[in-house]
Design a protein around this motif. Structure first.
Motif, PDB file in Angstrom:
ATOM      1  N   MET A 194      -4.465   6.452  17.820  1.00 18.31           N
ATOM      2  CA  MET A 194      -4.178   6.825  16.438  1.00 18.31           C
ATOM      3  C   MET A 194      -5.447   7.390  15.805  1.00 18.31           C
ATOM      4  O   MET A 194      -6.464   6.701  15.738  1.00 18.31           O
ATOM      5  N   ARG A 195      -5.367   8.629  15.346  1.00 17.01           N
ATOM      6  CA  ARG A 195      -6.489   9.271  14.662  1.00 17.01           C
ATOM      7  C   ARG A 195      -6.291   9.206  13.160  1.00 17.01           C
ATOM      8  O   ARG A 195      -5.177   9.347  12.664  1.00 17.01           O
ATOM      9  N   GLY A 196      -7.362   9.011  12.425  1.00 16.57           N
ATOM     10  CA  GLY A 196      -7.273   8.998  10.970  1.00 16.57           C
ATOM     11  C   GLY A 196      -8.553   8.466  10.352  1.00 16.57           C
ATOM     12  O   GLY A 196      -9.582   8.326  11.031  1.00 16.57           O
ATOM     13  N   GLN A 197      -8.481   8.182   9.083  1.00 13.15           N
ATOM     14  CA  GLN A 197      -9.617   7.661   8.335  1.00 13.15           C
ATOM     15  C   GLN A 197      -9.402   6.175   8.097  1.00 13.15           C
ATOM     16  O   GLN A 197      -8.374   5.774   7.546  1.00 13.15           O
ATOM     17  N   LEU A 198     -10.371   5.397   8.524  1.00 10.78           N
ATOM     18  CA  LEU A 198     -10.262   3.939   8.450  1.00 10.78           C
ATOM     19  C   LEU A 198     -10.440   3.469   7.011  1.00 10.78           C
ATOM     20  O   LEU A 198     -11.463   3.724   6.372  1.00 10.78           O
ATOM     21  N   PHE A 253     -17.179  18.578  -4.341  1.00 12.95           N
ATOM     22  CA  PHE A 253     -17.035  17.144  -4.073  1.00 12.95           C
ATOM     23  C   PHE A 253     -15.671  16.791  -3.492  1.00 12.95           C
ATOM     24  O   PHE A 253     -15.541  15.815  -2.753  1.00 12.95           O
ATOM     25  N   LEU A 254     -14.635  17.575  -3.795  1.00 19.02           N
ATOM     26  CA  LEU A 254     -13.308  17.274  -3.265  1.00 19.02           C
ATOM     27  C   LEU A 254     -13.258  17.370  -1.744  1.00 19.02           C
ATOM     28  O   LEU A 254     -12.381  16.778  -1.117  1.00 19.02           O
ATOM     29  N   SER A 255     -14.186  18.104  -1.157  1.00 20.99           N
ATOM     30  CA  SER A 255     -14.216  18.215   0.301  1.00 20.99           C
ATOM     31  C   SER A 255     -15.207  17.247   0.941  1.00 20.99           C
ATOM     32  O   SER A 255     -15.337  17.240   2.168  1.00 20.99           O
ATOM     33  N   ALA A 256     -15.882  16.437   0.142  1.00 20.24           N
ATOM     34  CA  ALA A 256     -16.861  15.495   0.689  1.00 20.24           C
ATOM     35  C   ALA A 256     -16.152  14.293   1.291  1.00 20.24           C
ATOM     36  O   ALA A 256     -15.193  13.775   0.713  1.00 20.24           O
ATOM     37  N   PRO A 257     -16.589  13.797   2.466  1.00 23.05           N
ATOM     38  CA  PRO A 257     -15.943  12.627   3.078  1.00 23.05           C
ATOM     39  C   PRO A 257     -16.316  11.345   2.340  1.00 23.05           C
ATOM     40  O   PRO A 257     -17.458  11.136   1.965  1.00 23.05           O
ATOM     41  N   VAL A 258     -15.323  10.481   2.141  1.00 29.46           N
ATOM     42  CA  VAL A 258     -15.563   9.174   1.535  1.00 29.46           C
ATOM     43  C   VAL A 258     -15.057   8.050   2.432  1.00 29.46           C
ATOM     44  O   VAL A 258     -15.292   6.872   2.137  1.00 29.46           O
ATOM     45  N   LEU A 259     -14.353   8.382   3.518  1.00 27.50           N
ATOM     46  CA  LEU A 259     -13.891   7.398   4.485  1.00 27.50           C
ATOM     47  C   LEU A 259     -14.303   7.841   5.881  1.00 27.50           C
ATOM     48  O   LEU A 259     -14.333   9.045   6.173  1.00 27.50           O
ATOM     49  N   PRO A 260     -14.624   6.905   6.757  1.00 27.49           N
ATOM     50  CA  PRO A 260     -15.048   7.283   8.115  1.00 27.49           C
ATOM     51  C   PRO A 260     -13.868   7.731   8.971  1.00 27.49           C
ATOM     52  O   PRO A 260     -12.801   7.103   8.969  1.00 27.49           O
ATOM     53  N   ASP A 261     -14.050   8.834   9.692  1.00 22.49           N
ATOM     54  CA  ASP A 261     -13.058   9.268  10.671  1.00 22.49           C
ATOM     55  C   ASP A 261     -13.102   8.327  11.869  1.00 22.49           C
ATOM     56  O   ASP A 261     -14.181   8.047  12.411  1.00 22.49           O
ATOM     57  N   ALA A 313      -9.417  -0.027   5.850  1.00 24.61           N
ATOM     58  CA  ALA A 313      -9.850  -1.429   5.800  1.00 24.61           C
ATOM     59  C   ALA A 313      -9.386  -2.146   7.053  1.00 24.61           C
ATOM     60  O   ALA A 313      -8.454  -1.720   7.742  1.00 24.61           O
ATOM     61  N   VAL A 314     -10.069  -3.266   7.333  1.00 20.49           N
ATOM     62  CA  VAL A 314      -9.695  -4.173   8.419  1.00 20.49           C
ATOM     63  C   VAL A 314      -9.697  -5.583   7.843  1.00 20.49           C
ATOM     64  O   VAL A 314     -10.721  -6.040   7.320  1.00 20.49           O
ATOM     65  N   ASP A 315      -8.536  -6.254   7.917  1.00 22.18           N
ATOM     66  CA  ASP A 315      -8.460  -7.625   7.419  1.00 22.18           C
ATOM     67  C   ASP A 315      -8.032  -8.555   8.556  1.00 22.18           C
ATOM     68  O   ASP A 315      -8.081  -8.179   9.733  1.00 22.18           O
ATOM     69  N   ASP A 316      -7.580  -9.745   8.214  1.00 19.60           N
ATOM     70  CA  ASP A 316      -7.256 -10.742   9.240  1.00 19.60           C
ATOM     71  C   ASP A 316      -6.004 -10.395  10.034  1.00 19.60           C
ATOM     72  O   ASP A 316      -5.830 -10.883  11.160  1.00 19.60           O
ATOM     73  N   THR A 317      -5.136  -9.598   9.460  1.00 18.07           N
ATOM     74  CA  THR A 317      -3.851  -9.335  10.116  1.00 18.07           C
ATOM     75  C   THR A 317      -3.685  -7.914  10.628  1.00 18.07           C
ATOM     76  O   THR A 317      -2.987  -7.691  11.607  1.00 18.07           O
ATOM     77  N   SER A 318      -4.290  -6.933   9.960  1.00 22.33           N
ATOM     78  CA  SER A 318      -4.009  -5.542  10.323  1.00 22.33           C
ATOM     79  C   SER A 318      -5.196  -4.648  10.074  1.00 22.33           C
ATOM     80  O   SER A 318      -6.143  -5.008   9.351  1.00 22.33           O
ATOM     81  N   THR A 319      -5.120  -3.477  10.687  1.00 26.08           N
ATOM     82  CA  THR A 319      -6.086  -2.402  10.478  1.00 26.08           C
ATOM     83  C   THR A 319      -5.364  -1.265   9.767  1.00 26.08           C
ATOM     84  O   THR A 319      -4.325  -0.788  10.245  1.00 26.08           O
ATOM     85  N   THR A 320      -5.902  -0.830   8.629  1.00 28.94           N
ATOM     86  CA  THR A 320      -5.249   0.188   7.804  1.00 28.94           C
ATOM     87  C   THR A 320      -5.930   1.530   8.022  1.00 28.94           C
ATOM     88  O   THR A 320      -7.151   1.651   7.872  1.00 28.94           O
ATOM     89  N   VAL A 321      -5.127   2.543   8.377  1.00 30.78           N
ATOM     90  CA  VAL A 321      -5.638   3.860   8.701  1.00 30.78           C
ATOM     91  C   VAL A 321      -4.858   4.897   7.901  1.00 30.78           C
ATOM     92  O   VAL A 321      -3.618   4.827   7.822  1.00 30.78           O
TER      93      VAL A 321
END
Length: 340
Positions: free
Chosen positions: A258-262, A235-243, A264-272
């Protein structure tokens, strides 16, 4: 259903309740521990990052990933418990009443075994289906021994005829796979395909009483100790966030991907979350485009095919629709979508 009584007395009620209380306490806590460890592993042991992930990651998404990743372990545990407990019941009835393994197998409803068999048939890899057949004939054999002792012809058919016939059919079906596995040097695959049909007829009746606990109780204890570790590693290798890939840059200026796992997206920023554990907060006015990146296709564990079906695939993977996109988005390779 005919009531079955075992010699030697049952587990004392107070001790049995204590064991069940411990079991009922550990079982719900184990998935929670797995989810926390997965976030700890994903944050690369950074507590602030883990707290951020806890804030944004949906528990339903993590539970879904846990369920999809480990769905095959549920029927494995049920069928192995029923088979080993049944062998212990018919081999050493004097001691079976004092074994939690035997009592669990005795009280397990038949419909639970049926559902576990159906789930295993759909979720197990093809090379594991001979082992499923071995467990099924073993459960049928020991159940027949417990319930139909007086019907000699029925006993002979259940404990000898059905296992031999089932083993022969399975061997005929998987024989091309065994030959292919031996030719390519995949000894493990050849053993998984060829050995269970031969062992099935040997597990439908009692074993010597002096060895009953040795071949049933202690393998179950060893499996119970090893299974949590194996499940955790899987389970430690299972994905839980979208690439994801995010194009960032000022209007009319140069773009950077910018590459990474998304997260959250809110009103001000996108967190990766990047692969090195760094968290990026990208202002939304600098985000030009976003896309989901497919996970790289891992090579199969085995190249053996059995009558045209890959031995490493399950029936569910054949039936369920699969999204296959041969084109590669340049943003997933770190390049802008429309370079200037």
């Amino acid at each position: 259903m005919t009531d079955i009584f075992v010699k030697g007395g049952a587990i004392p009620p107070r001790r049995r309740r204590a064991q069940l209380n411990w079991l009922l306490t550990v079982l719900p806590a184990f998935p929670l521990v797995l989810l926390v460890l997965r976030l700890w592993y994903l944050s690369q042991q950074d507590l602030p990052t883990m707290l951020l992930l806890v804030q944004y990651i949906s528990p339903l998404g993590m539970i879904s990933a846990l369920f999809i990743t480990l769905i095959w372990t549920v029927p494995a545990a049920i069928l192995v418990l029923r088979a080993l407990g049944g062998v212990l019941l018919v081999s050493a009835p004097d001691d079976a009443g004092r074994s939690l393994l035997a009592v669990t197998a005795l009280r397990m409803p038949d419909w639970v075994v049926l559902l576990a068999t159906m789930m295993a048939a759909f979720t197990w890899q093809l090379r594991l289906l001979p082992a499923l057949g071995m467990l099924i004939v073993s459960i049928l054999g020991v159940t027949g021994t417990l319930r139909f002792r007086t019907e000699r012809w029925l006993m002979l058919w259940i404990t000898v005829g059905v296992p031999v016939l089932t083993g022969a059919i399975v061997l005929i079906f998987v024989w091309p796979g065994i030959v292919a596995a031996l030719r390519t040097g995949e000894i493990t695959t050849a053993l998984l395909l060829g050995v269970p049909p031969l062992l099935g007829p040997l597990l439908t009746g009692p074993v010597p009483a002096w060895s009953a606990r040795l071949v049933t109780h202690w393998p179950a204890v060893a499996a119970a100790l090893v299974a949590p570790l194996a499940v955790g590693v899987i389970f430690l290798s299972a994905p839980v966030l979208p690439d994801s890939a995010v194009e960032v840059g000022p209007a009319g200026g140069p773009l950077e991907v910018m590459r990474g796992q998304l997260i959250a997206v809110d009103d001000t920023s996108t967190t990766v979350l990047q692969s090195d554990g760094d968290v990026l907060f990208i202002p939304n006015d600098q985000v030009r485009s976003k896309t989901l990146c497919p996970r790289p296709v891992e090579p199969p564990d085995t190249v053996v095919a059995i009558r045209g079906w890959q031995a490493s695939e399950s029936a569910l993977s054949w039936i369920a629709p699969t999204h296959r996109d041969n084109s590669v988005d340049p943003r997933c390779l770190g390049r802008p979508l429309n370079p200037s």
